[in-house]
Motif scaffolding. Structure first.
Motif, PDB file in Angstrom:
ATOM      1  N   GLY A  56      12.578   7.228 -10.932  1.00 26.39           N
ATOM      2  CA  GLY A  56      11.268   7.520 -10.359  1.00 26.39           C
ATOM      3  C   GLY A  56      10.675   6.393  -9.553  1.00 26.39           C
ATOM      4  O   GLY A  56       9.517   6.478  -9.127  1.00 26.39           O
ATOM      5  N   GLY A  57      11.466   5.355  -9.328  1.00 25.19           N
ATOM      6  CA  GLY A  57      10.958   4.197  -8.591  1.00 25.19           C
ATOM      7  C   GLY A  57      10.868   4.438  -7.096  1.00 25.19           C
ATOM      8  O   GLY A  57      11.272   5.483  -6.576  1.00 25.19           O
ATOM      9  N   CYS A  58      10.327   3.446  -6.406  1.00 24.46           N
ATOM     10  CA  CYS A  58      10.096   3.544  -4.957  1.00 24.46           C
ATOM     11  C   CYS A  58      10.776   2.396  -4.229  1.00 24.46           C
ATOM     12  O   CYS A  58      10.676   1.241  -4.651  1.00 24.46           O
ATOM     13  N   VAL A  59      11.454   2.709  -3.140  1.00 25.16           N
ATOM     14  CA  VAL A  59      12.031   1.711  -2.243  1.00 25.16           C
ATOM     15  C   VAL A  59      11.224   1.718  -0.947  1.00 25.16           C
ATOM     16  O   VAL A  59      10.967   2.786  -0.385  1.00 25.16           O
ATOM     17  N   VAL A  60      10.820   0.531  -0.496  1.00 28.10           N
ATOM     18  CA  VAL A  60      10.105   0.408   0.779  1.00 28.10           C
ATOM     19  C   VAL A  60      10.975  -0.409   1.728  1.00 28.10           C
ATOM     20  O   VAL A  60      11.293  -1.566   1.453  1.00 28.10           O
ATOM     21  N   MET A  61      11.365   0.207   2.827  1.00 28.75           N
ATOM     22  CA  MET A  61      12.210  -0.458   3.819  1.00 28.75           C
ATOM     23  C   MET A  61      11.329  -1.189   4.826  1.00 28.75           C
ATOM     24  O   MET A  61      10.565  -0.564   5.561  1.00 28.75           O
ATOM     25  N   THR A  87       0.834  -1.208   0.000  1.00 31.81           N
ATOM     26  CA  THR A  87       0.000   0.000   0.000  1.00 31.81           C
ATOM     27  C   THR A  87       0.868   1.257   0.000  1.00 31.81           C
ATOM     28  O   THR A  87       0.618   2.208  -0.742  1.00 31.81           O
ATOM     29  N   LYS A  88       1.912   1.255   0.837  1.00 37.70           N
ATOM     30  CA  LYS A  88       2.820   2.410   0.899  1.00 37.70           C
ATOM     31  C   LYS A  88       3.574   2.605  -0.414  1.00 37.70           C
ATOM     32  O   LYS A  88       3.948   3.729  -0.764  1.00 37.70           O
ATOM     33  N   ALA A  89       3.796   1.516  -1.154  1.00 36.44           N
ATOM     34  CA  ALA A  89       4.528   1.609  -2.419  1.00 36.44           C
ATOM     35  C   ALA A  89       3.707   2.257  -3.522  1.00 36.44           C
ATOM     36  O   ALA A  89       4.263   2.675  -4.536  1.00 36.44           O
ATOM     37  N   ARG A  90       2.390   2.318  -3.354  1.00 37.27           N
ATOM     38  CA  ARG A  90       1.485   2.878  -4.359  1.00 37.27           C
ATOM     39  C   ARG A  90       1.637   2.140  -5.698  1.00 37.27           C
ATOM     40  O   ARG A  90       1.834   2.739  -6.762  1.00 37.27           O
ATOM     41  N   ILE A  91       1.569   0.831  -5.625  1.00 38.75           N
ATOM     42  CA  ILE A  91       1.734  -0.014  -6.812  1.00 38.75           C
ATOM     43  C   ILE A  91       0.663   0.313  -7.854  1.00 38.75           C
ATOM     44  O   ILE A  91      -0.496   0.560  -7.518  1.00 38.75           O
ATOM     45  N   LYS A  92       1.084   0.291  -9.117  1.00 35.73           N
ATOM     46  CA  LYS A  92       0.162   0.470 -10.240  1.00 35.73           C
ATOM     47  C   LYS A  92       0.088  -0.845 -11.020  1.00 35.73           C
ATOM     48  O   LYS A  92       1.073  -1.596 -11.058  1.00 35.73           O
ATOM     49  N   PRO A  93      -1.036  -1.133 -11.648  1.00 32.28           N
ATOM     50  CA  PRO A  93      -1.144  -2.368 -12.440  1.00 32.28           C
ATOM     51  C   PRO A  93      -0.026  -2.457 -13.476  1.00 32.28           C
ATOM     52  O   PRO A  93       0.250  -1.495 -14.197  1.00 32.28           O
ATOM     53  N   GLY A  94       0.641  -3.605 -13.495  1.00 35.95           N
ATOM     54  CA  GLY A  94       1.714  -3.821 -14.444  1.00 35.95           C
ATOM     55  C   GLY A  94       3.094  -3.470 -13.944  1.00 35.95           C
ATOM     56  O   GLY A  94       4.091  -3.674 -14.659  1.00 35.95           O
ATOM     57  N   VAL A 103       9.355  -0.842  -8.200  1.00 33.33           N
ATOM     58  CA  VAL A 103       9.273  -0.874  -6.742  1.00 33.33           C
ATOM     59  C   VAL A 103      10.285  -1.888  -6.221  1.00 33.33           C
ATOM     60  O   VAL A 103      10.451  -2.963  -6.810  1.00 33.33           O
ATOM     61  N   LEU A 104      10.946  -1.553  -5.140  1.00 30.65           N
ATOM     62  CA  LEU A 104      11.825  -2.512  -4.457  1.00 30.65           C
ATOM     63  C   LEU A 104      11.477  -2.551  -2.979  1.00 30.65           C
ATOM     64  O   LEU A 104      11.369  -1.498  -2.342  1.00 30.65           O
ATOM     65  N   PHE A 105      11.311  -3.754  -2.455  1.00 34.63           N
ATOM     66  CA  PHE A 105      11.016  -3.952  -1.034  1.00 34.63           C
ATOM     67  C   PHE A 105      12.245  -4.578  -0.374  1.00 34.63           C
ATOM     68  O   PHE A 105      12.684  -5.665  -0.783  1.00 34.63           O
ATOM     69  N   GLU A 106      12.794  -3.925   0.641  1.00 34.31           N
ATOM     70  CA  GLU A 106      13.913  -4.496   1.389  1.00 34.31           C
ATOM     71  C   GLU A 106      13.339  -5.261   2.576  1.00 34.31           C
ATOM     72  O   GLU A 106      12.907  -4.667   3.563  1.00 34.31           O
ATOM     73  N   VAL A 120      11.568   6.970  -1.082  1.00 37.78           N
ATOM     74  CA  VAL A 120      11.871   5.970  -0.057  1.00 37.78           C
ATOM     75  C   VAL A 120      10.791   6.011   1.011  1.00 37.78           C
ATOM     76  O   VAL A 120      10.510   7.059   1.590  1.00 37.78           O
ATOM     77  N   GLU A 121      10.173   4.860   1.247  1.00 42.84           N
ATOM     78  CA  GLU A 121       9.147   4.729   2.282  1.00 42.84           C
ATOM     79  C   GLU A 121       9.657   3.789   3.372  1.00 42.84           C
ATOM     80  O   GLU A 121      10.413   2.840   3.094  1.00 42.84           O
ATOM     81  N   ASN A 122       9.234   4.027   4.588  1.00 38.50           N
ATOM     82  CA  ASN A 122       9.533   3.136   5.701  1.00 38.50           C
ATOM     83  C   ASN A 122       8.221   2.696   6.329  1.00 38.50           C
ATOM     84  O   ASN A 122       7.274   3.485   6.404  1.00 38.50           O
ATOM     85  N   ILE A 123       8.171   1.440   6.752  1.00 39.12           N
ATOM     86  CA  ILE A 123       6.950   0.977   7.423  1.00 39.12           C
ATOM     87  C   ILE A 123       7.286   0.469   8.815  1.00 39.12           C
ATOM     88  O   ILE A 123       8.391  -0.021   9.072  1.00 39.12           O
TER      89      ILE A 123
END
Length: 348
Positions: free
Chosen positions: A261-266, A161-168, A240-243, A288-291
């Motif tokens: 323009g990509g997103c990293v979620v820690m 959800t925090k990554a704001r994923i888009k279809p595809g 998107v990359l999830f660590e 960069v997002e943190n959860i």
């Protein structure tokens, strides 16, 4: 009644503990008979290290926070649950009057009381008392074992959800442990066309690839993750990359496979401060997002399990009886490469 008690670092016992005689049922509480409890990495870390960051085990503490069970009793003001309902429980209880809670960010409320986080006891015990508001009724087609997976799944859903994923979108998940794999499933449910999962353990990658044709395993040391992703995306990279590994080495590479323009979620917890390449982040204008745990996602997780949008059953690789809880933690601490999620079933 017996509970699994962490007496101190590397010292577990199954013994009578007075907490159940102390818990009073409030007007909006329910009393729950525990059925299945998952063994989480944080439980194991408390067992092996006696602390996680500022949370230190200073006196005996009951472990366990991934749980399902059956309602035994309800308070006089409870309206959504009744005796006999099968439920799963969100383990973090915030202060309802805190600023974080009023803003809808109850997971970051400094006053939150979270099961099996010192000084709050967990639920590897026969019964517990829990607020109605954080207890969720299960559909008939969701088993107790699946329901005990809702807690870790909530981390993956919150991250997606925090990554704001888009279809595809194309995603990368670093780490094929329980959190990494539920994150991969959550990314697919959120609309990703393909998810690359990297890990050192070949067996865990085999499990990852068995979950979906859209999951591609990449073994660290045998294949270059960034090169593989760029090769498959015409040099562009992942959206998107999830660590989710908790490895400082892995965390230092998070921007390498990432598209502009990509997103990293820690996600993965780090025991010490880490460094990453801010220059690589800047030239990509990366977000960069943190959860921290999760918020507002338990009902979504239950609904996805019920509909079949997400299947967590393949992640449950071993079960133990409650009487074997100490041995279960000893095995979990050895980190068997073929295991993802271990669970403990309490007597019914």
């Amino acid at each position: 009644m017996d509970a699994l008690v962490l007496e101190e670092k590397l010292n577990l016992s199954l013994r009578d503990f007075p907490i159940e005689r102390e818990e009073k049922l409030g007007p909006r509480d329910v009393r729950i008979k525990l059925h299945t409890v998952g063994i989480c990495g944080s439980d194991v870390h408390y067992y092996t290290h006696g602390k996680i960051g500022p949370f230190v085990v200073r006196e005996p503490m009951i472990l366990g926070h991934e749980a399902s069970g059956t309602v035994l009793e309800v308070g006089p003001e409870v309206t959504t649950l009744r005796e006999g309902d099968r439920v799963c429980m969100e383990p973090g209880i915030p202060d309802p009057n805190s600023r974080a809670t009023r803003l809808g960010k109850y997971n970051v409320d400094p006053a939150v009381r979270f099961w099996a986080t010192p000084p709050v006891h967990g639920i590897l015990r026969p019964t517990c008392v829990h607020p109605e508001a954080f207890t969720f009724k299960l559909p008939d087609n969701v088993s107790f074992a699946e329901a005990a997976m809702v807690e870790p799944l909530a981390v993956g859903v919150h991250a997606a959800t925090k990554a704001r994923i888009k279809p595809g979108d194309i995603a990368v998940v670093l780490g094929a442990g329980p959190i990494g794999l539920v994150t991969a499933l959550s990314a697919l449910a959120g609309g990703c066309a393909r998810v690359y999962v990297s890990d050192l353990a070949e067996k865990k990658l085999e499990i990852a690839e068995s979950l979906s044709r859209a999951i591609i395993g990449v073994q660290v040391g045998k294949d270059d993750l960034a090169e593989r992703v760029k090769r498959d995306t015409d040099g562009w990279g992942a959206d998107v990359l999830f660590e989710a590994s908790g490895s400082p080495k892995a965390a230092s590479t998070v921007f390498e496979p990432l598209a502009p323009g990509g997103c990293v979620v820690m996600i993965g917890g780090q025991s010490d401060p880490i460094s990453y390449d801010t220059g690589a982040a800047m030239v990509r204008e990366a977000r960069v997002e943190n959860i921290f745990r999760y918020a507002h996602v338990f009902p979504r997780c239950v609904a996805m399990l019920s509909s079949g949008a997400i299947d967590v059953k393949p992640l449950i690789t071993r079960k133990f009886e409650f009487k074997d809880s100490v041995r279960a933690f000893e095995i979990a601490a050895s980190a068997p490469p073929a295991d993802v999620k271990m669970q403990i079933e309490l007597p019914q």
